[in-house]
Scaffold this active site. Structure first.
Site, PDB file in Angstrom:
ATOM      1  N   TYR A  24       8.384   9.062  15.391  1.00 37.92           N
ATOM      2  CA  TYR A  24       8.569   9.012  13.939  1.00 37.92           C
ATOM      3  C   TYR A  24       9.790   9.816  13.510  1.00 37.92           C
ATOM      4  CZ  TYR A  24       7.416   9.309   8.965  1.00 37.92           C
ATOM      5  OH  TYR A  24       7.455   9.236   7.591  1.00 37.92           O
ATOM      6  N   VAL A  79       2.682  12.776   1.949  1.00 38.29           N
ATOM      7  CA  VAL A  79       2.111  12.028   0.832  1.00 38.29           C
ATOM      8  C   VAL A  79       0.768  11.485   1.283  1.00 38.29           C
ATOM      9  CG1 VAL A  79       2.436  10.066  -0.711  1.00 38.29           C
ATOM     10  CG2 VAL A  79       4.410  11.430  -0.007  1.00 38.29           C
ATOM     11  N   ALA A  80      -0.208  11.489   0.426  1.00 35.19           N
ATOM     12  CA  ALA A  80      -1.557  11.033   0.773  1.00 35.19           C
ATOM     13  C   ALA A  80      -1.571   9.507   0.875  1.00 35.19           C
ATOM     14  CB  ALA A  80      -2.568  11.501  -0.264  1.00 35.19           C
ATOM     15  N   THR A  81      -1.370   8.982   2.083  1.00 32.69           N
ATOM     16  CA  THR A  81      -1.405   7.555   2.359  1.00 32.69           C
ATOM     17  C   THR A  81      -2.222   7.326   3.620  1.00 32.69           C
ATOM     18  OG1 THR A  81       0.547   7.548   3.787  1.00 32.69           O
ATOM     19  CG2 THR A  81       0.918   7.305   1.406  1.00 32.69           C
ATOM     20  N   ASP A 131       7.260  -9.671   8.823  1.00 35.77           N
ATOM     21  CA  ASP A 131       7.380  -8.560   9.766  1.00 35.77           C
ATOM     22  C   ASP A 131       8.822  -8.087   9.697  1.00 35.77           C
ATOM     23  OD1 ASP A 131       7.724  -6.890  11.939  1.00 35.77           O
ATOM     24  OD2 ASP A 131       6.934  -8.293  13.423  1.00 35.77           O
ATOM     25  N   SER A 165       0.841  -1.197   0.000  1.00 34.30           N
ATOM     26  CA  SER A 165       0.000   0.000   0.000  1.00 34.30           C
ATOM     27  C   SER A 165       0.875   1.245   0.000  1.00 34.30           C
ATOM     28  CB  SER A 165      -0.924   0.019   1.230  1.00 34.30           C
ATOM     29  OG  SER A 165      -0.165   0.089   2.429  1.00 34.30           O
ATOM     30  N   GLY A 166       0.241   2.388  -0.148  1.00 29.81           N
ATOM     31  CA  GLY A 166       0.911   3.674   0.001  1.00 29.81           C
ATOM     32  C   GLY A 166       2.124   3.859  -0.891  1.00 29.81           C
ATOM     33  N   LYS A 174      13.312   8.377  11.730  1.00 30.28           N
ATOM     34  CA  LYS A 174      13.765   8.791  10.408  1.00 30.28           C
ATOM     35  C   LYS A 174      15.145   9.445  10.464  1.00 30.28           C
ATOM     36  CE  LYS A 174      10.289   7.253   8.039  1.00 30.28           C
ATOM     37  NZ  LYS A 174      10.453   6.137   7.076  1.00 30.28           N
TER      38      LYS A 174
END
Length: 207
Positions: free
Chosen positions: A167, A200-202, A76, A28-29, A171
């Site tokens: 997050y 980003v649109a996810t 995973d 996805s994404g 990163k």
């Protein structure tokens, strides 16, 4: 020419023909978008993720869009044996030349409300997962003379983002992992780079 250079198989329309890419978080994404682009350029792709159902849906979309070869790896990225096995299995089918460490997660909330399990889960996926992917991909790629590893970082690795502490830290760590890996592996034919998208649109950005 290294043993992973298969440009003789390529055409202007499919510059990655004959190459095989492994993408974590490929269901996805951003990961699915990467798989879509690589497949459009002629690469065989293996998409990896935790949800078999999501991966199967992504495979159907990719094949429907003209991808020549799409395989799945339910894994995973925070589990070392699983990562090692998934990469080895994909490599045994068709030797890997491109590996993308994309799997990621994140949550939003004030620093003082971050629970330890939330902190550890984010770093396990975003940083440890990338480390394991790079580590075991490097072993395969170095053994045959070279290849490409790309990690998906974020502008949050270099700029503060309020209420996203786990997050941003993950990163920032990923950026240094990539720099150090590039320094170590470049002389052995393995290019290691990162891209740092903005918003980003996810599903993740909708949290």
């Amino acid at each position: 020419m290294t043993t992973t250079d298969r440009t003789s198989d390529a055409s202007p329309a499919e510059p990655l023909a004959g190459q095989h890419a492994f993408i974590t978080g490929g269901g996805s994404g951003i990961g699915l978008g990467i798989a879509r682009s690589l497949a459009a350029d002629g690469a065989a792709v293996t998409i990896a993720g935790r949800s078999e159902e999501r991966l199967e849906s992504a495979r159907d979309e990719l094949l429907g869009g003209g991808a020549s070869s799409v395989e799945l790896a339910v894994v995973d990225v925070g589990a070392e044996d699983a990562v090692s096995s998934a990469l080895a299995d994909a490599d045994a089918r068709v030797p890997l030349s491109i590996v993308v460490a994309n799997a990621g997660r994140g949550t939003a909330g004030p620093l003082e409300a971050v629970e330890l399990d939330e902190w550890e889960s984010t770093l396990r996926t975003n940083l440890t997962g990338a480390f394991l992917t790079v580590k075991h991909a490097a072993r395969l790629l170095v053994s045959r003379g070279g290849g490409t590893i790309c990690a998906v970082s974020s502008i949050a690795g270099t700029a503060t983002h309020r209420f996203m502490t786990p997050y941003t830290v993950s990163k920032a760590g990923l950026d240094m992992l990539v720099r150090n890996a590039a320094d170590e592996l470049g002389s052995r034919g393995v290019r290691v780079n990162a891209v740092a998208p903005g918003l980003v649109a996810t599903e993740l950005s909708a949290l």
